[in-house]
Design a protein around this motif. Structure first.
Motif, PDB file in Angstrom:
ATOM      1  N   VAL A   1       0.816  -1.220   0.000  1.00 14.24           N
ATOM      2  CA  VAL A   1       0.000   0.000   0.000  1.00 14.24           C
ATOM      3  C   VAL A   1       0.848   1.267   0.000  1.00 14.24           C
ATOM      4  O   VAL A   1       0.310   2.366  -0.030  1.00 14.24           O
ATOM      5  N   LYS A   2       2.160   1.122   0.030  1.00 14.28           N
ATOM      6  CA  LYS A   2       3.023   2.301   0.016  1.00 14.28           C
ATOM      7  C   LYS A   2       2.965   2.991  -1.336  1.00 14.28           C
ATOM      8  O   LYS A   2       2.883   2.346  -2.375  1.00 14.28           O
ATOM      9  N   PHE A   3       3.037   4.330  -1.294  1.00 12.49           N
ATOM     10  CA  PHE A   3       3.060   5.111  -2.528  1.00 12.49           C
ATOM     11  C   PHE A   3       4.496   5.131  -3.058  1.00 12.49           C
ATOM     12  O   PHE A   3       5.407   5.600  -2.377  1.00 12.49           O
ATOM     13  N   LYS A   4       4.689   4.620  -4.257  1.00 10.90           N
ATOM     14  CA  LYS A   4       6.021   4.508  -4.839  1.00 10.90           C
ATOM     15  C   LYS A   4       6.069   5.244  -6.177  1.00 10.90           C
ATOM     16  O   LYS A   4       5.850   4.649  -7.232  1.00 10.90           O
ATOM     17  N   PRO A   5       6.338   6.534  -6.146  1.00  9.24           N
ATOM     18  CA  PRO A   5       6.402   7.286  -7.411  1.00  9.24           C
ATOM     19  C   PRO A   5       7.693   6.991  -8.162  1.00  9.24           C
ATOM     20  O   PRO A   5       8.687   6.547  -7.576  1.00  9.24           O
ATOM     21  N   GLU A   6       7.673   7.252  -9.451  1.00 12.92           N
ATOM     22  CA  GLU A   6       8.856   7.049 -10.275  1.00 12.92           C
ATOM     23  C   GLU A   6       9.793   8.247 -10.164  1.00 12.92           C
ATOM     24  O   GLU A   6       9.362   9.383 -10.010  1.00 12.92           O
ATOM     25  N   LYS A   7      11.076   7.958 -10.260  1.00 15.97           N
ATOM     26  CA  LYS A   7      12.094   9.005 -10.209  1.00 15.97           C
ATOM     27  C   LYS A   7      11.919   9.945 -11.393  1.00 15.97           C
ATOM     28  O   LYS A   7      11.961   9.516 -12.552  1.00 15.97           O
ATOM     29  N   SER A   8      11.743  11.239 -11.111  1.00 15.15           N
ATOM     30  CA  SER A   8      11.523  12.199 -12.191  1.00 15.15           C
ATOM     31  C   SER A   8      11.523  13.617 -11.641  1.00 15.15           C
ATOM     32  O   SER A   8      11.333  13.843 -10.443  1.00 15.15           O
ATOM     33  N   VAL A   9      11.755  14.580 -12.541  1.00 16.35           N
ATOM     34  CA  VAL A   9      11.579  16.009 -12.270  1.00 16.35           C
ATOM     35  C   VAL A   9      10.755  16.559 -13.415  1.00 16.35           C
ATOM     36  O   VAL A   9      11.225  16.632 -14.552  1.00 16.35           O
ATOM     37  N   LYS A  10       9.500  16.939 -13.135  1.00 18.10           N
ATOM     38  CA  LYS A  10       8.566  17.346 -14.182  1.00 18.10           C
ATOM     39  C   LYS A  10       8.122  18.788 -13.974  1.00 18.10           C
ATOM     40  O   LYS A  10       7.854  19.207 -12.841  1.00 18.10           O
ATOM     41  N   LEU A  11       8.041  19.515 -15.082  1.00 15.87           N
ATOM     42  CA  LEU A  11       7.570  20.899 -15.045  1.00 15.87           C
ATOM     43  C   LEU A  11       6.049  20.923 -14.932  1.00 15.87           C
ATOM     44  O   LEU A  11       5.350  20.272 -15.701  1.00 15.87           O
ATOM     45  N   LEU A  12       5.536  21.695 -13.961  1.00 19.07           N
ATOM     46  CA  LEU A  12       4.093  21.861 -13.803  1.00 19.07           C
ATOM     47  C   LEU A  12       3.600  23.131 -14.478  1.00 19.07           C
ATOM     48  O   LEU A  12       2.453  23.193 -14.927  1.00 19.07           O
ATOM     49  N   GLY A  13       4.456  24.144 -14.560  1.00 22.51           N
ATOM     50  CA  GLY A  13       4.050  25.391 -15.195  1.00 22.51           C
ATOM     51  C   GLY A  13       4.965  26.533 -14.819  1.00 22.51           C
ATOM     52  O   GLY A  13       5.901  26.379 -14.023  1.00 22.51           O
ATOM     53  N   PHE A  14       4.698  27.711 -15.396  1.00 19.43           N
ATOM     54  CA  PHE A  14       5.467  28.918 -15.124  1.00 19.43           C
ATOM     55  C   PHE A  14       4.555  29.947 -14.457  1.00 19.43           C
ATOM     56  O   PHE A  14       3.336  29.940 -14.648  1.00 19.43           O
ATOM     57  N   THR A  15       5.170  30.839 -13.684  1.00 14.92           N
ATOM     58  CA  THR A  15       4.431  31.930 -13.058  1.00 14.92           C
ATOM     59  C   THR A  15       5.371  33.108 -12.856  1.00 14.92           C
ATOM     60  O   THR A  15       6.601  32.958 -12.916  1.00 14.92           O
ATOM     61  N   ASP A  16       4.800  34.282 -12.624  1.00 17.09           N
ATOM     62  CA  ASP A  16       5.621  35.465 -12.349  1.00 17.09           C
ATOM     63  C   ASP A  16       6.377  35.287 -11.031  1.00 17.09           C
ATOM     64  O   ASP A  16       5.840  34.739 -10.063  1.00 17.09           O
ATOM     65  N   SER A  17       7.597  35.763 -11.003  1.00 16.96           N
ATOM     66  CA  SER A  17       8.408  35.620  -9.788  1.00 16.96           C
ATOM     67  C   SER A  17       7.793  36.366  -8.609  1.00 16.96           C
ATOM     68  O   SER A  17       8.036  36.012  -7.455  1.00 16.96           O
ATOM     69  N   SER A  18       6.969  37.388  -8.880  1.00 15.34           N
ATOM     70  CA  SER A  18       6.331  38.137  -7.791  1.00 15.34           C
ATOM     71  C   SER A  18       5.296  37.307  -7.045  1.00 15.34           C
ATOM     72  O   SER A  18       4.918  37.649  -5.925  1.00 15.34           O
ATOM     73  N   ASN A  19       4.835  36.210  -7.656  1.00 21.08           N
ATOM     74  CA  ASN A  19       3.843  35.357  -6.999  1.00 21.08           C
ATOM     75  C   ASN A  19       4.461  34.427  -5.964  1.00 21.08           C
ATOM     76  O   ASN A  19       3.735  33.847  -5.150  1.00 21.08           O
ATOM     77  N   ILE A  20       5.766  34.248  -6.000  1.00 20.26           N
ATOM     78  CA  ILE A  20       6.459  33.378  -5.050  1.00 20.26           C
ATOM     79  C   ILE A  20       7.226  34.254  -4.083  1.00 20.26           C
ATOM     80  O   ILE A  20       8.278  34.802  -4.416  1.00 20.26           O
ATOM     81  N   MET A  21       6.695  34.410  -2.877  1.00 20.04           N
ATOM     82  CA  MET A  21       7.331  35.268  -1.890  1.00 20.04           C
ATOM     83  C   MET A  21       8.619  34.626  -1.369  1.00 20.04           C
ATOM     84  O   MET A  21       8.704  33.411  -1.213  1.00 20.04           O
ATOM     85  N   ARG A  22       9.601  35.467  -1.076  1.00 21.88           N
ATOM     86  CA  ARG A  22      10.900  34.961  -0.639  1.00 21.88           C
ATOM     87  C   ARG A  22      10.795  34.229   0.695  1.00 21.88           C
ATOM     88  O   ARG A  22      11.507  33.248   0.939  1.00 21.88           O
ATOM     89  N   HIS A  23       9.903  34.670   1.575  1.00 21.99           N
ATOM     90  CA  HIS A  23       9.815  34.034   2.884  1.00 21.99           C
ATOM     91  C   HIS A  23       9.136  32.668   2.830  1.00 21.99           C
ATOM     92  O   HIS A  23       9.018  32.000   3.845  1.00 21.99           O
ATOM     93  N   TYR A  24       8.661  32.252   1.630  1.00 17.59           N
ATOM     94  CA  TYR A  24       8.068  30.938   1.510  1.00 17.59           C
ATOM     95  C   TYR A  24       9.122  29.833   1.564  1.00 17.59           C
ATOM     96  O   TYR A  24       8.798  28.691   1.872  1.00 17.59           O
ATOM     97  N   TYR A  25      10.371  30.158   1.194  1.00 17.59           N
ATOM     98  CA  TYR A  25      11.347  29.076   1.055  1.00 17.59           C
ATOM     99  C   TYR A  25      12.696  29.434   1.672  1.00 17.59           C
ATOM    100  O   TYR A  25      13.735  29.295   1.043  1.00 17.59           O
TER     101      TYR A  25
END
Length: 736
Positions: free
Chosen positions: A333-357
């Motif tokens: 029943v364990k979730f076993k995702p496949e190894k990958s790095v996938k693009l979900l989309g692009f957004t303006d840099s102003s939408n991602i606040m610096r204090h989020y990360y």
């Protein structure tokens, strides 16, 4: 040999121009060895001083020259003796300048068949660097370890001209030899205020030669201007970067770029502490003091019978039952995702606040040697930079990894020809992890409460005074050179306890004090700015209206009077001036479903007023239910509201509001002959909020348990009340 074993040679300038900073260098170098004793006890360290009056090194004895260079200790395993030696550095009397020499080195290659000698001419520079490099070369002939040389100097003395060629030629030669031998060099240039006032042409020439070292070999040059920066400039360990992912960056099904992902930053944690056994005989020098812990599972019905591992199975609580689940079922029943790095989309840099990360950072680079990948990644990074965009990606670093990471890619366009473009990667938080604190603008306040031009100017000057990166100066508390003060103090105290077990915690070091406390010198220099700010604002007490029990119970919930009382506070007026667009949201605690209304108001984050209003509405609702009850018919509903209020005050860190209200409610019930409700609360174990539940609470466990004690009338009151009832009955029955 231990993995990642390192051989380090410290080369320190002790000339007259360095005397003022040598006390700080002593602390930094001794702390470096203390950390190696904790993290890398198999590392070996050598110690070279230059600028000394005496001369002591092997090259002096072998070929002559190399005056005023002293090998204080040859390369050996780190120990406490080296820590003590570094805390008492001799003060030199000769400027730590650079003298160039030419000499012949005879390299003898021996095998079972061939034995011959090769004569090679080597040109080296900077006596101390040559001596340290020679020590590392000789060490590498019999030991396999990473070799590093650390130079600490202010580089303000003139370098003498060599016998042959130019200074730059000599630097190129020695840099080439260091690269061929696999030796890395860290150069820490300590430049205080007094050093910057010396001959600038000499410093510029020395800086140019140090840059040649950096370009031609695996060398790193850093400049520090304060003891705090010096503390963070000297690296304890030379950690080799390791990839956490090698694979495709999937832009689409048709476009994939080969990338490597490295850890750029990570949190530095306390060293792992292990249990230590004192039962090992003191006579056994090689005895292990480890403690081995073994667990046994036994049956409750037969405690003497041990259950073997093959007969055990994991169990998970489901209500009152324990559901057994085998390891095979758990794996299925364990979730076993496949190894990958996938693009979900692009957004303006102003939408991602610096204090989020503000945590760990990874770096995406194109696969080394893959020209197509380098060009594709560079084109993507430059296009995103030009359009001010960032990318949202879904990452699974390893095959079968249990968790999926969603993060943001920020383009990092390089300005160096030999460094390709890359991306910075940061993990994004979930919506539940983000807490937005919205503050009203001064423009929403009435004109009488808005700051005037003088007050605004005083505030601007205060902010400019506290700028950590003033123009034209080095950044104060730079992240690259500012260590964790808690860890630094921990290592120093650990070393002290190893020598003196009963030693108390020493006072905070002055260097660490500058990290944790305001800069006293900065405050004294800008005293006029602070005084101007103080004179520009008039401080007044903010009187709070005391609310009596009568005012609370007589005012119906949601009335105009309540709203008027709620809006009396000036801060609430400013917040309330911002209109809330969603008209369907709950705005008061009603009498149909008060618990749900209360929870809905607490969950609203469009304005901070809803938390305090929800708590006040619930208090009023509880008072109404208790006071208007008939033979306790509304006690159950009042209890539900009180439980919800208690839970909400814990979640919102408002324990004092609930504790004060419960005390007030208890007193109100005693005065209004509603002791039955107090008994009802006692039977359901409703107590005050303790410190264990909310850190801001001032109530201990004992005080909470003793608060709701079953109220009992004393014997005198009971007798007087019984006598009064008998007198009344005798009158009605015709008595006297």
């Amino acid at each position: 040999m231990a993995r990642n074993k390192e051989a380090l040679v410290l080369v320190i300038d002790v000339g007259p121009s360095m005397h003022s900073v040598l006390p700080e260098i002593e602390k930094v170098c001794s702390l470096l060895i203390q950390k190696k004793l904790v993290f890398s006890r198999y590392d070996e360290v050598g110690f070279v001083l230059f600028g000394t009056a005496d001369t002591k090194n092997e090259l002096k004895e072998e070929i002559g020259g190399y005056e005023h260079v002293t090998v204080l200790r040859n390369i050996k395993v780190v120990d406490e003796d080296l820590v003590d030696a570094l805390q008492k550095l001799p003060r030199g009397s000769v400027p730590g300048d650079c003298i160039l020499y030419n000499y012949w080195v005879v390299i003898v290659q021996t095998s079972s068949v061939v034995k011959h000698a090769i004569l090679v001419q080597v040109t080296v520079l900077l006596d101390a660097i040559v001596v340290g490099t020679d020590m590392l070369i000789k060490f590498g002939r019999t030991n396999k370890a990473k070799r590093r040389l650390c130079l600490i100097t202010n580089a303000v003395s003139r370098i003498k001209d060599p016998f042959e060629g130019t200074k730059e030629d000599q630097v190129n030669t020695i840099a080439t030899q260091m690269t061929a031998q696999g030796i890395k060099m860290d150069c820490v240039i300590v430049r205080m205020k007094q050093d910057r006032e010396t001959n600038r042409s000499i410093m510029e020439e020395n800086d140019f030669l140090m840059s040649v070292f950096s370009n031609k070999s695996s060398s790193k040059v850093v400049y520090v201007e304060s003891p705090t920066s010096l503390l963070g400039a000297l690296r304890t360990r030379n950690i080799s970067p390791v990839t956490i992912y090698r694979g495709d960056l999937e832009i689409s099904a048709q476009l994939k770029i080969k990338v490597w992902v490295y850890k750029k930053t990570s949190e530095e944690k306390f060293p792992t502490l292990k249990k230590y056994s004192e039962r090992t005989p003191t006579t056994d020098k090689f005895g292990a003091h480890d403690i081995k812990v073994e667990y046994e599972n036994k049956i409750i019905e037969d405690p003497n019978k041990v259950v073997p591992p093959e007969q055990r199975i994991k169990g998970f609580q489901y209500g009152p039952q324990v559901v057994p689940i085998s390891s095979a079922e758990l794996e299925a029943v364990k979730f076993k995702p496949e190894k990958s790095v996938k693009l979900l989309g692009f957004t303006d840099s102003s939408n991602i606040m610096r204090h989020y990360y503000l945590k760990d950072v990874n770096i995406f680079i194109a696969e080394p040697g893959n020209k197509n990948a380098i060009l594709a990644l560079s084109a993507l990074a430059r296009a995103m930079k030009e359009m001010n965009k960032v990318a949202i990606v879904r990452c699974v670093w390893r095959q079968g990894q249990g968790n999926v990471v969603v993060g943001v890619l920020t383009p990092n366009v390089s300005d160096k020809d030999n460094t390709p473009d890359s991306f910075y990667f940061n993990i994004l938080p979930f919506a539940e992890d983000v807490r937005d604190f919205q503050f009203p603008s001064f423009s929403n306040l009435p004109s009488s409460m808005q700051p005037n031009e003088k007050q605004q100017d005083a505030a601007d000057k205060l902010v400019q005074m506290l700028d950590l990166a003033p123009p034209g100066k080095q950044e104060v508390l730079s992240p690259d050179f500012t260590p964790n003060p808690v860890l630094e103090r921990y290592y120093r105290y650990l070393n002290l306890k190893s020598k003196h077990p009963d030693a108390a915690v020493p006072p905070l070091d002055e260097t660490l004090r500058k990290i944790t406390e305001p800069d006293v010198e900065l405050l004294s220099q800008n005293k006029s700015i602070i005084e101007e700010l103080r004179r520009s604002f008039e401080l007044k007490d903010n009187p709070k209206l005391k609310k009596s029990a009568r005012r609370i119970k007589e005012r119906p919930s949601g009335s105009d009077e309540e709203i008027e009382e709620f809006n009396k506070d000036a801060d609430v007026k400013a917040i309330d001036s911002m209109e809330y667009s969603a008209k369907t949201e709950v705005e008061k605690v009603g009498d149909v479903n008060p618990v749900k209304d209360f929870e809905d108001m607490l969950s609203r984050r469009d304005n901070p007023k809803w938390i305090s209003k929800a708590i006040q509405d619930m208090k009023n609702r509880i008072f109404d239910l208790v006071e208007n009850s008939c033979d306790g018919d509304t006690f159950h509903k009042a209890l539900q509201c009180l439980v919800a209020l208690r839970k909400g005050c814990i979640l919102e860190q408002e324990p004092k509001q609930f504790n004060d209200f419960l005390c007030h409610l208890s007193k109100f019930c005693q005065e209004k002959d509603l002791r039955s409700f107090c008994l009802y609360l006692t039977s359901h174990e409703i107590t005050l909020i303790t410190k264990a539940e909310a850190p801001d609470s001032e109530i201990s466990e004992h005080e909470a348990r003793s608060f709701m004690v079953k109220p009992e009338l004393d014997s005198q009151n009971m007798k007087s009340e019984a006598k009064a009832e008998d007198d009344i009955m005798s009158i009605y029955l015709g008595g006297k």
